[in-house]
Structure formats: C-alpha cells, structure tokens
Design a protein around this motif. Structure first.
Motif, PDB file in Angstrom:
ATOM      1  N   MET A  65    -112.619 -10.597 -20.819  1.00 46.07           N
ATOM      2  CA  MET A  65    -112.299 -11.969 -21.225  1.00 46.07           C
ATOM      3  C   MET A  65    -113.104 -12.376 -22.452  1.00 46.07           C
ATOM      4  O   MET A  65    -114.306 -12.134 -22.512  1.00 46.07           O
ATOM      5  CB  MET A  65    -112.646 -12.950 -20.100  1.00 46.07           C
ATOM      6  CG  MET A  65    -111.755 -12.880 -18.890  1.00 46.07           C
ATOM      7  SD  MET A  65    -110.134 -13.575 -19.197  1.00 46.07           S
ATOM      8  CE  MET A  65    -109.221 -12.096 -19.524  1.00 46.07           C
ATOM      9  N   PRO A  66    -112.445 -13.005 -23.423  1.00 40.76           N
ATOM     10  CA  PRO A  66    -113.205 -13.555 -24.542  1.00 40.76           C
ATOM     11  C   PRO A  66    -114.017 -14.774 -24.070  1.00 40.76           C
ATOM     12  O   PRO A  66    -113.740 -15.326 -22.993  1.00 40.76           O
ATOM     13  CB  PRO A  66    -112.130 -13.963 -25.548  1.00 40.76           C
ATOM     14  CG  PRO A  66    -110.872 -14.095 -24.769  1.00 40.76           C
ATOM     15  CD  PRO A  66    -111.007 -13.205 -23.567  1.00 40.76           C
ATOM     16  N   ALA A  67    -114.984 -15.177 -24.842  1.00 35.30           N
ATOM     17  CA  ALA A  67    -115.816 -16.333 -24.496  1.00 35.30           C
ATOM     18  C   ALA A  67    -114.942 -17.548 -24.219  1.00 35.30           C
ATOM     19  O   ALA A  67    -113.990 -17.813 -24.952  1.00 35.30           O
ATOM     20  CB  ALA A  67    -116.793 -16.627 -25.632  1.00 35.30           C
ATOM     21  N   VAL A  79    -107.139 -13.623 -26.186  1.00 37.22           N
ATOM     22  CA  VAL A  79    -106.965 -12.961 -24.897  1.00 37.22           C
ATOM     23  C   VAL A  79    -106.171 -11.685 -25.079  1.00 37.22           C
ATOM     24  O   VAL A  79    -106.525 -10.636 -24.558  1.00 37.22           O
ATOM     25  CB  VAL A  79    -106.271 -13.887 -23.871  1.00 37.22           C
ATOM     26  CG1 VAL A  79    -105.872 -13.118 -22.629  1.00 37.22           C
ATOM     27  CG2 VAL A  79    -107.182 -15.039 -23.504  1.00 37.22           C
ATOM     28  N   GLU A  80    -105.090 -11.762 -25.832  1.00 36.14           N
ATOM     29  CA  GLU A  80    -104.259 -10.577 -26.036  1.00 36.14           C
ATOM     30  C   GLU A  80    -105.053  -9.467 -26.721  1.00 36.14           C
ATOM     31  O   GLU A  80    -104.918  -8.297 -26.375  1.00 36.14           O
ATOM     32  CB  GLU A  80    -103.005 -10.945 -26.827  1.00 36.14           C
ATOM     33  CG  GLU A  80    -102.059 -11.819 -26.010  1.00 36.14           C
ATOM     34  CD  GLU A  80    -100.956 -12.442 -26.831  1.00 36.14           C
ATOM     35  OE1 GLU A  80    -100.916 -12.259 -28.062  1.00 36.14           O
ATOM     36  OE2 GLU A  80    -100.116 -13.134 -26.218  1.00 36.14           O
ATOM     37  N   ALA A 126    -111.009 -21.818 -19.882  1.00 37.30           N
ATOM     38  CA  ALA A 126    -111.746 -22.485 -18.804  1.00 37.30           C
ATOM     39  C   ALA A 126    -111.849 -23.997 -19.009  1.00 37.30           C
ATOM     40  O   ALA A 126    -111.635 -24.762 -18.060  1.00 37.30           O
ATOM     41  CB  ALA A 126    -113.138 -21.867 -18.657  1.00 37.30           C
ATOM     42  N   ASP A 127    -112.157 -24.446 -20.218  1.00 37.96           N
ATOM     43  CA  ASP A 127    -112.300 -25.881 -20.463  1.00 37.96           C
ATOM     44  C   ASP A 127    -110.976 -26.614 -20.259  1.00 37.96           C
ATOM     45  O   ASP A 127    -110.927 -27.671 -19.632  1.00 37.96           O
ATOM     46  CB  ASP A 127    -112.840 -26.151 -21.869  1.00 37.96           C
ATOM     47  CG  ASP A 127    -114.300 -25.756 -22.016  1.00 37.96           C
ATOM     48  OD1 ASP A 127    -115.009 -25.666 -20.993  1.00 37.96           O
ATOM     49  OD2 ASP A 127    -114.733 -25.521 -23.172  1.00 37.96           O
ATOM     50  N   ARG A 128    -109.898 -26.079 -20.798  1.00 38.05           N
ATOM     51  CA  ARG A 128    -108.580 -26.711 -20.633  1.00 38.05           C
ATOM     52  C   ARG A 128    -108.158 -26.729 -19.163  1.00 38.05           C
ATOM     53  O   ARG A 128    -107.591 -27.716 -18.689  1.00 38.05           O
ATOM     54  CB  ARG A 128    -107.520 -25.991 -21.469  1.00 38.05           C
ATOM     55  CG  ARG A 128    -107.536 -26.438 -22.918  1.00 38.05           C
ATOM     56  CD  ARG A 128    -106.316 -25.932 -23.629  1.00 38.05           C
ATOM     57  NE  ARG A 128    -106.785 -24.916 -24.561  1.00 38.05           N
ATOM     58  CZ  ARG A 128    -106.031 -24.061 -25.194  1.00 38.05           C
ATOM     59  NH1 ARG A 128    -104.733 -24.037 -25.008  1.00 38.05           N
ATOM     60  NH2 ARG A 128    -106.557 -23.191 -26.024  1.00 38.05           N
TER      61      ARG A 128
END
Length: 137
Positions: free
Chosen positions: A61-63, A4-5, A125-127
C-alpha cells in the motif's frame, strides 16, 4: 488511485499471506458469544483469515492507503481446543482494479479446520474515515 495501481504491480495471483495464533480464553466460542463450548470460535478464525490477507496487502500500500474487507464466506469444519496453534493462509486468486480476491484456509497443526473466500478493497484511509464519520451523524 494511480498510486495504488503502481504499488500493486508486484502483486500476483498465487501470493500467500499467513497469520498464526494460539487458542486462548479470549478467542473461545464461549467467550466470544458465538457458542457455549470452550473451543476456537468462528469469529476468531474469520479474523485470523482476514488478518493473513490484510497483512499481505499492507506491504503493497502507498502511504495513506489501506485495505478493508468487503466480503467473507467461510466454513468452520472442525473444533480446536484451548492451547491449539492455529494458522491461517490467504492466497490471492484474482486482482480486479482495487479489489483483491483470496482463497482462505485455517489449520490446527496439519488438519484443515476452515476454508472459504475473502475480498478486500483498497481505500484512501482519510477519505474512508471521513465517509464513516459522515454516515454516523
């Protein structure tokens, strides 16, 4: 978190996201239950402001990552009738790790109808969804 960073390195204070919609029966205060009049509802304006911010960040946003709204403080300053075109703008005012702060405004034509602040936070998203499911049990 490093992903993310790295993805956010190109985010800068001053970047602007925009979203637009027309006032329809679906987003009237009387339809949304936020009032009794046939004017643009405050919940709809809030959602449009949030969408402007979310769409700006989504491109960075990364995947597997997304952002969630964590705060919103707004003032709805003027009514807008059925058929009016509404535009929202979200301008990045600060980037603090995974949190991004925005100044948000909404317009009907050239008239500002609302303004405030909004904050979003980057999450896996999953977490995030696993945490949400666990909280509802």
């Amino acid at each position: 978190m490093a992903n993310v960073e790295m993805a956010w390195q190109d985010l800068k204070v001053g970047m602007t996201g925009k979203a637009e919609e027309q006032v329809t029966e679906a987003n009237l205060a009387k339809t949304l239950g936020s009032g009794s009049l046939p004017v643009y509802g405050t919940p709809a304006m809030s959602c449009l402001m949030e969408r402007a911010a979310a769409e700006l960040l989504s491109a960075h946003m990364p995947a597997g990552w997304t952002t969630v709204g964590i705060s919103m403080q707004i003032a709805h300053k003027a009514p807008s009738p059925l058929g009016a075109k509404i535009r929202a703008e979200a301008v990045i005012t600060a980037i603090e790790g995974r949190k991004v702060c925005f100044a948000v405004r909404a317009f009907a034509g050239t008239q500002e109808i609302g303004s405030g602040t909004h904050e979003r936070f980057a999450v896996d998203a999953d977490r995030f969804m696993a945490k949400a499911r666990a909280a509802s049990v």
